[in-house]
Design a protein around this motif. Structure first.
Motif, PDB file in Angstrom:
ATOM      1  N   GLY A 102      -6.146  -6.931   7.775  1.00 59.58           N
ATOM      2  CA  GLY A 102      -4.821  -7.464   8.026  1.00 59.58           C
ATOM      3  C   GLY A 102      -3.793  -6.395   8.295  1.00 59.58           C
ATOM      4  O   GLY A 102      -4.105  -5.280   8.731  1.00 59.58           O
ATOM      5  N   ALA A 103      -2.519  -6.734   7.990  1.00 56.67           N
ATOM      6  CA  ALA A 103      -1.415  -5.834   8.291  1.00 56.67           C
ATOM      7  C   ALA A 103      -1.435  -4.587   7.420  1.00 56.67           C
ATOM      8  O   ALA A 103      -1.197  -3.471   7.903  1.00 56.67           O
ATOM      9  N   ALA A 170      -2.700 -13.254   1.933  1.00 56.85           N
ATOM     10  CA  ALA A 170      -1.899 -13.095   3.145  1.00 56.85           C
ATOM     11  C   ALA A 170      -1.103 -11.809   3.058  1.00 56.85           C
ATOM     12  O   ALA A 170      -0.669 -11.397   1.972  1.00 56.85           O
ATOM     13  N   ASP A 171      -0.923 -11.166   4.197  1.00 59.29           N
ATOM     14  CA  ASP A 171      -0.031 -10.018   4.258  1.00 59.29           C
ATOM     15  C   ASP A 171       0.744 -10.042   5.564  1.00 59.29           C
ATOM     16  O   ASP A 171       0.443 -10.812   6.486  1.00 59.29           O
ATOM     17  N   PHE A 172       1.784  -9.220   5.629  1.00 54.44           N
ATOM     18  CA  PHE A 172       2.715  -9.202   6.758  1.00 54.44           C
ATOM     19  C   PHE A 172       3.115  -7.770   7.032  1.00 54.44           C
ATOM     20  O   PHE A 172       3.319  -6.982   6.098  1.00 54.44           O
ATOM     21  N   GLY A 173       3.232  -7.423   8.297  1.00 53.65           N
ATOM     22  CA  GLY A 173       3.656  -6.080   8.640  1.00 53.65           C
ATOM     23  C   GLY A 173       4.402  -6.043   9.951  1.00 53.65           C
ATOM     24  O   GLY A 173       4.247  -6.930  10.804  1.00 53.65           O
ATOM     25  N   MET A 190       3.511  -5.556   3.678  1.00 58.97           N
ATOM     26  CA  MET A 190       3.466  -6.025   2.300  1.00 58.97           C
ATOM     27  C   MET A 190       2.506  -7.198   2.189  1.00 58.97           C
ATOM     28  O   MET A 190       2.247  -7.909   3.167  1.00 58.97           O
ATOM     29  N   GLY A 191       1.957  -7.378   0.986  1.00 58.32           N
ATOM     30  CA  GLY A 191       1.013  -8.459   0.766  1.00 58.32           C
ATOM     31  C   GLY A 191       0.885  -8.768  -0.709  1.00 58.32           C
ATOM     32  O   GLY A 191       1.375  -8.029  -1.574  1.00 58.32           O
ATOM     33  N   GLU A 192       0.213  -9.871  -0.998  1.00 60.51           N
ATOM     34  CA  GLU A 192       0.009 -10.301  -2.375  1.00 60.51           C
ATOM     35  C   GLU A 192      -1.404 -10.829  -2.533  1.00 60.51           C
ATOM     36  O   GLU A 192      -1.851 -11.662  -1.749  1.00 60.51           O
ATOM     37  N   THR A 200      -1.712 -11.407 -10.321  1.00 56.85           N
ATOM     38  CA  THR A 200      -1.173 -11.232  -8.976  1.00 56.85           C
ATOM     39  C   THR A 200      -0.737  -9.791  -8.771  1.00 56.85           C
ATOM     40  O   THR A 200      -0.013  -9.235  -9.602  1.00 56.85           O
ATOM     41  N   VAL A 201      -1.188  -9.200  -7.691  1.00 54.66           N
ATOM     42  CA  VAL A 201      -0.850  -7.810  -7.377  1.00 54.66           C
ATOM     43  C   VAL A 201      -0.026  -7.788  -6.090  1.00 54.66           C
ATOM     44  O   VAL A 201      -0.448  -8.314  -5.058  1.00 54.66           O
ATOM     45  N   ASP A 202       1.171  -7.216  -6.174  1.00 54.27           N
ATOM     46  CA  ASP A 202       2.051  -7.060  -5.008  1.00 54.27           C
ATOM     47  C   ASP A 202       1.881  -5.661  -4.451  1.00 54.27           C
ATOM     48  O   ASP A 202       1.963  -4.670  -5.193  1.00 54.27           O
TER      49      ASP A 202
END
Length: 310
Positions: A102-103, A170-173, A190-192, A200-202
């Motif tokens: 992912g991102a 899910a993650d976003f970049g 960033m992702g979780e 939960t890990v951020d």
């Protein structure tokens, strides 16, 4: 009853390459025979695709890797494989049956180098030392078209995978190459994740790279925060490369990984170089890592690769 079958043509690509490497060099092994450290590239990639009636493009990729066949007899030798649907207006959506990223995975260390990152090539130096999100099978990744130099990436894994047993990931970049500032690149992701129920890990990372003349310099900061100290990681890295000529580049990299549950920070430094001439590329690196994977062990690793284009 009429039955028709449609099969597209596939092309095959590979590389002719020879490497010598050792990822675990330390003083305790100085008098131990290392064996044969030479290897030959053994990966082939089959690709195909074309334009659909609606103007979109579909592409499929299958990698055959003999190493995968040796490691997993049920794989049939196939490694990364994916299908990508894309258009100029939409961007691209990739479904990776194996080898998805992912991102966060795409930008875990974007500091410039001439061959590999400072922590690469040393056994166990990348385990639990980076903030890189989740890589997974059966993963969706969306990448937007460039909008004034900005590209958005979104990664998603439905629940059920071994790494997402308690739910999806899910993650976003976003990466930006400002049109007004030539040579500058900025990135944020960033992702979780929740691989363990209730934990939960951020994760987040950001980087900056700038190229001027023959020099490229970059810096990166990453952080992971979770309910346990073993989840908390702070990672920083920097890199500098210099293009001596159009064919020769050298680089220097260093990184530090701070794990909250460990008393020792992993500290890595490395030099790398690459040279291209007449279809032959020679590249290599020498990396030194203190407190490998936050232990008390120090080790070095090196790799030299010769590849041929034809």
């Amino acid at each position: 009853v009429a039955v028709s079958a449609h099969a597209g043509s596939m092309s095959v690509s590979g590389s002719a390459s020879i490497s010598i490497s050792d990822g675990d060099v330390d003083n305790t092994q100085a008098t131990t025979a290392e064996g044969n450290l030479w290897t030959m590239g053994d990966s082939l990639t089959f690709t195909g695709g074309g334009e659909l009636d609606n103007g979109m493009t579909v592409a499929v990729s299958y990698e055959y890797d003999d190493d995968e066949a040796d490691a997993n007899e049920n794989s049939g030798g196939f490694d990364s494989h994916s299908i990508t649907l894309s258009s100029d207006e939409m961007g691209s959506i990739t479904f990776a049956g194996h080898g998805g990223g992912g991102a966060l995975d795409a930008v875990d260390d974007k500091t410039p180098n001439a061959y590999e990152e400072s922590w690469d090539g040393v056994t166990n130096a990348d385990e639990e030392t980076l903030v890189g999100g989740t890589t997974s099978n059966n993963m969706f990744t969306y990448k937007s078209p460039s909008i004034s130099g900005a590209v958005v990436t979104i990664g998603y894994v439905p629940g059920g995978d071994a790494k997402t047993s308690t739910g999806g990931y899910a993650d976003f970049g976003i990466t930006v190459k400002p049109e007004a500032v030539e040579g500058l690149e900025l990135g944020l992701a960033m992702g979780e994740s929740e691989e363990t129920a209730g934990s939960t890990v951020d994760e987040q990372t950001m980087y900056a790279k700038y190229s001027v003349g023959a020099f490229t310099v970059g810096y990166q900061m990453s952080e992971a925060d979770g309910p346990a100290s073993s989840d908390d990681v702070e990672f920083t890295a920097m890199g500098l490369t210099y293009a001596i000529t159009d064919d020769i580049s050298i680089g220097y990299n260093q990184s530090t990984s701070d794990l909250a549950s460990a008393s020792d920070d992993q500290e890595a430094t490395g030099i790398s170089a690459s040279f291209t001439s007449g279809g032959i590329t020679v590249g290599g690196m020498m990396n030194s890592v203190d407190n490998v994977s936050h232990s008390t062990k120090d080790a070095e690793g090196y790799e030299l690769n010769i590849s041929f284009a034809f």
